[in-house]
Design a protein around this motif. Structure first.
Motif, PDB file in Angstrom:
ATOM      1  N   PHE A 208      -5.478 -60.286   2.016  1.00 11.92           N
ATOM      2  CA  PHE A 208      -4.493 -60.086   3.073  1.00 11.92           C
ATOM      3  C   PHE A 208      -3.326 -61.036   2.822  1.00 11.92           C
ATOM      4  O   PHE A 208      -3.416 -62.230   3.088  1.00 11.92           O
ATOM      5  N   ASP A 209      -2.243 -60.472   2.282  1.00 12.21           N
ATOM      6  CA  ASP A 209      -1.084 -61.294   1.949  1.00 12.21           C
ATOM      7  C   ASP A 209      -0.411 -61.868   3.194  1.00 12.21           C
ATOM      8  O   ASP A 209       0.024 -63.020   3.181  1.00 12.21           O
ATOM      9  N   ASP A 210      -0.334 -61.083   4.280  1.00 14.02           N
ATOM     10  CA  ASP A 210       0.328 -61.566   5.494  1.00 14.02           C
ATOM     11  C   ASP A 210      -0.379 -62.783   6.081  1.00 14.02           C
ATOM     12  O   ASP A 210       0.263 -63.728   6.526  1.00 14.02           O
ATOM     13  N   ASP A 211      -1.708 -62.749   6.086  1.00 17.17           N
ATOM     14  CA  ASP A 211      -2.497 -63.848   6.640  1.00 17.17           C
ATOM     15  C   ASP A 211      -2.889 -64.878   5.584  1.00 17.17           C
ATOM     16  O   ASP A 211      -3.525 -65.873   5.901  1.00 17.17           O
ATOM     17  N   LYS A 212      -2.562 -64.576   4.327  1.00 18.02           N
ATOM     18  CA  LYS A 212      -2.868 -65.457   3.205  1.00 18.02           C
ATOM     19  C   LYS A 212      -4.357 -65.810   3.150  1.00 18.02           C
ATOM     20  O   LYS A 212      -4.738 -66.978   3.106  1.00 18.02           O
ATOM     21  N   CYS A 213      -5.178 -64.745   3.185  1.00 22.02           N
ATOM     22  CA  CYS A 213      -6.609 -64.990   3.088  1.00 22.02           C
ATOM     23  C   CYS A 213      -7.283 -63.989   2.157  1.00 22.02           C
ATOM     24  O   CYS A 213      -6.825 -62.861   1.986  1.00 22.02           O
ATOM     25  N   LEU A 214      -8.341 -64.466   1.539  1.00 20.15           N
ATOM     26  CA  LEU A 214      -9.245 -63.662   0.733  1.00 20.15           C
ATOM     27  C   LEU A 214     -10.448 -63.401   1.619  1.00 20.15           C
ATOM     28  O   LEU A 214     -11.103 -64.345   2.065  1.00 20.15           O
ATOM     29  N   PHE A 215     -10.729 -62.152   1.907  1.00 20.21           N
ATOM     30  CA  PHE A 215     -11.666 -61.765   2.950  1.00 20.21           C
ATOM     31  C   PHE A 215     -12.889 -61.090   2.353  1.00 20.21           C
ATOM     32  O   PHE A 215     -12.759 -60.054   1.688  1.00 20.21           O
ATOM     33  N   TYR A 216     -14.073 -61.644   2.588  1.00 17.38           N
ATOM     34  CA  TYR A 216     -15.330 -61.090   2.103  1.00 17.38           C
ATOM     35  C   TYR A 216     -16.166 -60.601   3.283  1.00 17.38           C
ATOM     36  O   TYR A 216     -16.322 -61.319   4.273  1.00 17.38           O
ATOM     37  N   CYS A 217     -16.709 -59.390   3.162  1.00 11.30           N
ATOM     38  CA  CYS A 217     -17.544 -58.803   4.212  1.00 11.30           C
ATOM     39  C   CYS A 217     -18.971 -58.645   3.695  1.00 11.30           C
ATOM     40  O   CYS A 217     -19.186 -58.180   2.570  1.00 11.30           O
ATOM     41  N   PHE A 218     -19.926 -59.014   4.536  1.00  9.62           N
ATOM     42  CA  PHE A 218     -21.336 -58.968   4.183  1.00  9.62           C
ATOM     43  C   PHE A 218     -22.129 -58.203   5.231  1.00  9.62           C
ATOM     44  O   PHE A 218     -21.733 -58.145   6.401  1.00  9.62           O
ATOM     45  N   LEU A 219     -23.252 -57.667   4.807  1.00  9.53           N
ATOM     46  CA  LEU A 219     -24.270 -57.124   5.705  1.00  9.53           C
ATOM     47  C   LEU A 219     -25.480 -58.021   5.541  1.00  9.53           C
ATOM     48  O   LEU A 219     -25.866 -58.347   4.404  1.00  9.53           O
ATOM     49  N   CYS A 220     -26.052 -58.458   6.650  1.00 11.80           N
ATOM     50  CA  CYS A 220     -27.284 -59.242   6.558  1.00 11.80           C
ATOM     51  C   CYS A 220     -28.370 -58.519   7.334  1.00 11.80           C
ATOM     52  O   CYS A 220     -28.103 -57.853   8.329  1.00 11.80           O
ATOM     53  N   THR A 221     -29.579 -58.636   6.832  1.00 12.99           N
ATOM     54  CA  THR A 221     -30.746 -58.063   7.500  1.00 12.99           C
ATOM     55  C   THR A 221     -31.644 -59.216   7.900  1.00 12.99           C
ATOM     56  O   THR A 221     -31.941 -60.091   7.089  1.00 12.99           O
ATOM     57  N   THR A 222     -32.041 -59.213   9.174  1.00 14.00           N
ATOM     58  CA  THR A 222     -32.824 -60.322   9.712  1.00 14.00           C
ATOM     59  C   THR A 222     -34.000 -59.804  10.537  1.00 14.00           C
ATOM     60  O   THR A 222     -33.940 -58.708  11.105  1.00 14.00           O
ATOM     61  N   ASP A 223     -35.029 -60.610  10.606  1.00 18.06           N
ATOM     62  CA  ASP A 223     -36.154 -60.307  11.489  1.00 18.06           C
ATOM     63  C   ASP A 223     -36.246 -61.372  12.588  1.00 18.06           C
ATOM     64  O   ASP A 223     -37.304 -61.644  13.132  1.00 18.06           O
ATOM     65  N   CYS A 224     -35.113 -61.955  12.938  1.00 21.52           N
ATOM     66  CA  CYS A 224     -35.074 -63.036  13.940  1.00 21.52           C
ATOM     67  C   CYS A 224     -35.583 -62.533  15.298  1.00 21.52           C
ATOM     68  O   CYS A 224     -35.631 -61.337  15.554  1.00 21.52           O
ATOM     69  N   ASP A 225     -35.927 -63.474  16.144  1.00 16.53           N
ATOM     70  CA  ASP A 225     -36.265 -63.155  17.527  1.00 16.53           C
ATOM     71  C   ASP A 225     -34.969 -62.731  18.212  1.00 16.53           C
ATOM     72  O   ASP A 225     -34.043 -63.534  18.360  1.00 16.53           O
TER      73      ASP A 225
END
Length: 168
Positions: free
Chosen positions: A101-118
């Protein structure tokens, strides 16, 4: 004062410190990560943004995330942000998108996580979130296709949603 590592557009470290809230020099970027949380039972986690947030106050969002601190890589960042914003500890992350994102000057990474948390032990972060809810896959598909999902997040997640057949 929050310090970030500066990066070049190609994702290499620039060996320059950036300070949150100060202008980022041209040609430099900071690292931002976010995660979509899915429970092993198929439910998705939505976090409600604090009513005092400048952008989208009170909206539910299907994410936890934020900027990487100095010395953090993208996995360190997303693990910390997930824990700070939800109390969830997870090591099962799948990166599904990367954007510059050039306007915000950020490199953006998106993840999916799978959890068995309470699912009852999700924590809220003061000033960030005020509530949470778990919704099943059908409800999540409705959420994705509604005006209740933050549009910029939906755009970042479009490829994942297409792959899963969630977009109508």
């Amino acid at each position: 004062m929050e310090i970030w590592d500066g990066y070049y557009k190609d994702g290499t470290l620039a060996n320059v410190d950036l300070v949150r809230g100060k202008p980022i020099p041209d040609g430099l970027y900071h690292l931002v990560c976010e995660v979509l949380v899915r429970h092993t039972d198929g439910d998705y986690l939505l976090m409600q943004r604090d009513l005092k947030k400048d952008i989208y106050p009170g909206f539910y969002e299907a994410t936890a995330g934020g900027s990487a601190l100095k010395g953090e890589n993208k996995l360190d960042c997303i693990k910390r942000e997930l824990f700070e914003e939800t109390g969830i500890v997870c090591d099962d992350f799948n990166e599904f998108a990367y954007y510059t994102f050039d306007d915000d000057k950020c490199l953006f990474y998106c993840f999916l996580c799978t959890t068995d948390c309470d699912k009852n032990n999700v924590k809220l972060q003061k000033g960030e979130t005020i509530s949470f809810k778990w919704i099943n896959e059908n409800e999540f598909i409705e959420f994705v296709n509604s005006d209740k999902m933050i549009d910029t997040q939906k755009r970042r997640y479009t490829n994942l949603f297409k792959e899963k057949g969630y977009l109508k």
